[in-house]
Motif scaffolding. Structure first.
Motif, PDB file in Angstrom:
ATOM      1  N   ALA A   1       0.978  -1.334   0.014  1.00 53.10           N
ATOM      2  CA  ALA A   1      -0.074  -0.032  -0.017  1.00 53.10           C
ATOM      3  C   ALA A   1       0.859   1.113  -0.104  1.00 53.10           C
ATOM      4  O   ALA A   1       0.399   2.440  -0.523  1.00 53.10           O
ATOM      5  CB  ALA A   1      -0.961   0.084   1.225  1.00 53.10           C
ATOM      6  N   SER A   2       2.007   1.150   0.350  1.00 56.72           N
ATOM      7  CA  SER A   2       2.959   2.287   0.636  1.00 56.72           C
ATOM      8  C   SER A   2       3.965   2.364  -0.594  1.00 56.72           C
ATOM      9  O   SER A   2       5.035   2.996  -0.431  1.00 56.72           O
ATOM     10  CB  SER A   2       3.585   2.265   1.797  1.00 56.72           C
ATOM     11  N   ASN A   3       3.698   1.704  -1.755  1.00 55.39           N
ATOM     12  CA  ASN A   3       4.717   1.735  -2.819  1.00 55.39           C
ATOM     13  C   ASN A   3       4.753   3.181  -3.167  1.00 55.39           C
ATOM     14  O   ASN A   3       3.981   3.979  -3.311  1.00 55.39           O
ATOM     15  CB  ASN A   3       4.125   0.879  -3.893  1.00 55.39           C
ATOM     16  N   LYS A   4       6.055   3.536  -3.565  1.00 57.58           N
ATOM     17  CA  LYS A   4       6.338   4.988  -3.799  1.00 57.58           C
ATOM     18  C   LYS A   4       5.794   5.325  -5.142  1.00 57.58           C
ATOM     19  O   LYS A   4       6.239   4.522  -6.027  1.00 57.58           O
ATOM     20  CB  LYS A   4       7.826   5.330  -3.541  1.00 57.58           C
ATOM     21  N   ILE A   5       5.186   6.536  -5.191  1.00 63.15           N
ATOM     22  CA  ILE A   5       4.723   6.910  -6.460  1.00 63.15           C
ATOM     23  C   ILE A   5       6.078   7.644  -7.225  1.00 63.15           C
ATOM     24  O   ILE A   5       6.695   8.581  -6.552  1.00 63.15           O
ATOM     25  CB  ILE A   5       3.491   7.884  -6.522  1.00 63.15           C
ATOM     26  N   THR A   6       6.152   7.280  -8.454  1.00 70.11           N
ATOM     27  CA  THR A   6       7.382   7.876  -9.189  1.00 70.11           C
ATOM     28  C   THR A   6       7.198   8.908 -10.021  1.00 70.11           C
ATOM     29  O   THR A   6       8.148   9.835 -10.428  1.00 70.11           O
ATOM     30  CB  THR A   6       8.225   6.793  -9.714  1.00 70.11           C
ATOM     31  N   GLU A   7       5.879   8.842 -10.558  1.00 66.26           N
ATOM     32  CA  GLU A   7       5.488   9.882 -11.732  1.00 66.26           C
ATOM     33  C   GLU A   7       3.976  10.248 -11.575  1.00 66.26           C
ATOM     34  O   GLU A   7       3.013   9.273 -10.952  1.00 66.26           O
ATOM     35  CB  GLU A   7       6.001   9.275 -13.249  1.00 66.26           C
ATOM     36  N   ILE A   8       3.583  11.436 -12.158  1.00 67.13           N
ATOM     37  CA  ILE A   8       2.362  11.834 -12.400  1.00 67.13           C
ATOM     38  C   ILE A   8       2.248  11.727 -13.689  1.00 67.13           C
ATOM     39  O   ILE A   8       2.910  12.563 -14.464  1.00 67.13           O
ATOM     40  CB  ILE A   8       1.872  13.000 -11.649  1.00 67.13           C
ATOM     41  N   LYS A   9       0.834  11.205 -14.112  1.00 67.78           N
ATOM     42  CA  LYS A   9       0.509  10.986 -15.644  1.00 67.78           C
ATOM     43  C   LYS A   9      -0.636  11.967 -15.912  1.00 67.78           C
ATOM     44  O   LYS A   9      -1.657  11.752 -14.972  1.00 67.78           O
ATOM     45  CB  LYS A   9       0.366   9.426 -16.125  1.00 67.78           C
ATOM     46  N   ALA A  10      -0.678  12.543 -17.004  1.00 66.39           N
ATOM     47  CA  ALA A  10      -2.029  13.096 -17.287  1.00 66.39           C
ATOM     48  C   ALA A  10      -3.285  11.977 -17.335  1.00 66.39           C
ATOM     49  O   ALA A  10      -3.292  11.188 -17.801  1.00 66.39           O
ATOM     50  CB  ALA A  10      -2.054  13.701 -18.740  1.00 66.39           C
ATOM     51  N   PRO A  11      -4.529  12.322 -16.579  1.00 68.82           N
ATOM     52  CA  PRO A  11      -5.472  11.464 -16.286  1.00 68.82           C
ATOM     53  C   PRO A  11      -6.507  11.410 -17.634  1.00 68.82           C
ATOM     54  O   PRO A  11      -7.146  10.771 -17.868  1.00 68.82           O
ATOM     55  CB  PRO A  11      -6.210  11.920 -15.147  1.00 68.82           C
ATOM     56  N   MET A  12      -6.110  12.538 -18.504  1.00 66.78           N
ATOM     57  CA  MET A  12      -6.973  12.819 -19.887  1.00 66.78           C
ATOM     58  C   MET A  12      -6.223  13.767 -20.622  1.00 66.78           C
ATOM     59  O   MET A  12      -5.277  14.508 -20.023  1.00 66.78           O
ATOM     60  CB  MET A  12      -8.392  13.107 -19.499  1.00 66.78           C
ATOM     61  N   PRO A  13      -6.550  13.680 -21.966  1.00 69.52           N
ATOM     62  CA  PRO A  13      -5.833  14.737 -22.596  1.00 69.52           C
ATOM     63  C   PRO A  13      -6.480  16.238 -22.390  1.00 69.52           C
ATOM     64  O   PRO A  13      -7.489  16.419 -21.715  1.00 69.52           O
ATOM     65  CB  PRO A  13      -6.534  14.444 -24.365  1.00 69.52           C
ATOM     66  N   GLY A  14      -5.331  17.062 -22.538  1.00 72.11           N
ATOM     67  CA  GLY A  14      -5.773  18.443 -22.078  1.00 72.11           C
ATOM     68  C   GLY A  14      -4.695  19.378 -22.189  1.00 72.11           C
ATOM     69  O   GLY A  14      -3.688  19.123 -22.950  1.00 72.11           O
ATOM     70  N   LEU A  15      -4.882  20.464 -21.806  1.00 73.13           N
ATOM     71  CA  LEU A  15      -3.885  22.050 -21.837  1.00 73.13           C
ATOM     72  C   LEU A  15      -3.162  22.151 -20.357  1.00 73.13           C
ATOM     73  O   LEU A  15      -4.225  22.409 -19.469  1.00 73.13           O
ATOM     74  CB  LEU A  15      -4.602  22.944 -22.532  1.00 73.13           C
ATOM     75  N   VAL A  16      -2.016  22.311 -20.455  1.00 71.63           N
ATOM     76  CA  VAL A  16      -1.408  22.666 -19.201  1.00 71.63           C
ATOM     77  C   VAL A  16      -1.648  24.176 -18.869  1.00 71.63           C
ATOM     78  O   VAL A  16      -0.999  24.675 -19.864  1.00 71.63           O
ATOM     79  CB  VAL A  16       0.012  22.408 -19.123  1.00 71.63           C
ATOM     80  N   LEU A  17      -2.387  24.555 -17.830  1.00 72.35           N
ATOM     81  CA  LEU A  17      -2.641  26.224 -17.723  1.00 72.35           C
ATOM     82  C   LEU A  17      -1.487  26.603 -16.460  1.00 72.35           C
ATOM     83  O   LEU A  17      -1.263  27.552 -16.788  1.00 72.35           O
ATOM     84  CB  LEU A  17      -3.840  26.133 -16.766  1.00 72.35           C
ATOM     85  N   ASN A  18      -1.208  25.688 -15.851  1.00 75.46           N
ATOM     86  CA  ASN A  18      -0.245  26.245 -14.737  1.00 75.46           C
ATOM     87  C   ASN A  18       0.720  25.068 -14.042  1.00 75.46           C
ATOM     88  O   ASN A  18       0.038  24.249 -13.708  1.00 75.46           O
ATOM     89  CB  ASN A  18      -0.861  27.154 -13.887  1.00 75.46           C
ATOM     90  N   VAL A  19       1.993  25.303 -14.027  1.00 73.93           N
ATOM     91  CA  VAL A  19       2.879  24.411 -13.410  1.00 73.93           C
ATOM     92  C   VAL A  19       3.209  24.968 -11.574  1.00 73.93           C
ATOM     93  O   VAL A  19       3.630  26.249 -11.802  1.00 73.93           O
ATOM     94  CB  VAL A  19       4.019  23.874 -13.840  1.00 73.93           C
ATOM     95  N   MET A  20       2.543  24.301 -10.688  1.00 71.64           N
ATOM     96  CA  MET A  20       2.713  24.912  -9.393  1.00 71.64           C
ATOM     97  C   MET A  20       3.895  24.513  -8.589  1.00 71.64           C
ATOM     98  O   MET A  20       4.022  25.206  -7.300  1.00 71.64           O
ATOM     99  CB  MET A  20       1.523  24.852  -8.516  1.00 71.64           C
ATOM    100  N   VAL A  21       4.798  23.617  -9.177  1.00 72.47           N
ATOM    101  CA  VAL A  21       6.003  23.340  -8.542  1.00 72.47           C
ATOM    102  C   VAL A  21       7.216  23.407  -9.212  1.00 72.47           C
ATOM    103  O   VAL A  21       6.925  23.782 -10.536  1.00 72.47           O
ATOM    104  CB  VAL A  21       5.907  21.763  -7.940  1.00 72.47           C
ATOM    105  N   ALA A  22       8.194  23.418  -8.601  1.00 72.88           N
ATOM    106  CA  ALA A  22       9.567  23.345  -9.274  1.00 72.88           C
ATOM    107  C   ALA A  22      10.423  22.158  -9.289  1.00 72.88           C
ATOM    108  O   ALA A  22      10.154  21.414  -8.108  1.00 72.88           O
ATOM    109  CB  ALA A  22      10.477  24.753  -9.005  1.00 72.88           C
ATOM    110  N   GLU A  23      11.311  21.909 -10.054  1.00 72.13           N
ATOM    111  CA  GLU A  23      12.284  20.905  -9.766  1.00 72.13           C
ATOM    112  C   GLU A  23      12.897  20.924  -8.767  1.00 72.13           C
ATOM    113  O   GLU A  23      13.336  22.059  -8.223  1.00 72.13           O
ATOM    114  CB  GLU A  23      13.226  20.709 -11.042  1.00 72.13           C
ATOM    115  N   ASP A  24      13.186  19.712  -7.860  1.00 72.85           N
ATOM    116  CA  ASP A  24      13.885  19.677  -6.692  1.00 72.85           C
ATOM    117  C   ASP A  24      13.096  20.165  -5.489  1.00 72.85           C
ATOM    118  O   ASP A  24      13.507  20.327  -4.239  1.00 72.85           O
ATOM    119  CB  ASP A  24      15.319  20.340  -6.563  1.00 72.85           C
ATOM    120  N   ALA A  25      11.990  20.662  -5.794  1.00 74.64           N
ATOM    121  CA  ALA A  25      11.010  21.081  -4.698  1.00 74.64           C
ATOM    122  C   ALA A  25      10.321  20.008  -3.702  1.00 74.64           C
ATOM    123  O   ALA A  25      10.151  18.822  -4.538  1.00 74.64           O
ATOM    124  CB  ALA A  25       9.893  21.731  -5.248  1.00 74.64           C
TER     125      ALA A  25
END
Length: 166
Positions: free
Chosen positions: A93-117
């Motif tokens: 149950a605690s397997n580490k999530i390594t990536e977030i994938k798009a749940p549906m096709p769409g347009l990225v309006l805003n990225v709210m995090v930065a790398e290494d955050a």
């Protein structure tokens, strides 16, 4: 039987049968009166205790309880948690999530995090517009952002990798 850990230090085995309460095999008699939502007054061994439930996380089976002004962190394991642990399945149950994938096709309006955050479970990561609706994608785990594969204005397909974690 429940295994209850208080402040990650003290562990108790608790059994509740009808109106009988056993802690570590010993019968415990507590006189209690609920005053308000989550607030109660207890008498135990001729001592008076004012208690208040501050927060409850049912999914994680944790809570914070204030007793006479002191806050305690309480973790509870029920019989199913203990069985999963015995079978060696508690880590699934605690397997580490390594990536977030798009749940549906769409347009990225805003990225709210930065790398290494560093992000916590529930933090907003990005806003994806799909079918004229804005969808805020949130982190399902604690982690550190390794790579952001999209920028504001990118069109994405379903299951396209958006963010990777370390």
């Amino acid at each position: 039987m429940y295994k209850v850990k208080v402040n990650e230090q003290f562990q108790f085995d608790i059994e509740i049968e009808k109106n009988n309460l056993k802690v570590n095999g010993e019968d415990i008699f507590i006189d209690s009166a609920e005053l308000n939502n989550g607030i109660a007054h207890l008498l135990y061994k001729h001592q008076s205790y004012n208690t208040e439930v501050i927060s409850i996380d049912k999914a994680a089976k944790t809570c914070q309880v204030k007793v006479n002004g002191t806050v305690y962190a309480v973790n509870v394991e029920d019989q199913y948690d203990q069985l999963l642990q015995q079978l060696g399945l508690d880590n699934l149950a605690s397997n580490k999530i390594t990536e977030i994938k798009a749940p549906m096709p769409g347009l990225v309006l805003n990225v709210m995090v930065a790398e290494d955050a560093e992000v916590k479970k529930g933090d907003s990561l990005l806003i994806l517009e799909a079918m004229k609706m804005e969808n805020i994608l949130k982190s399902s785990t604690d982690g550190i952002v390794k790579k952001i594969a999209v920028v504001k204005g990118d069109k994405v397909e379903k299951n396209q990798i958006l963010i990777q974690f370390k």
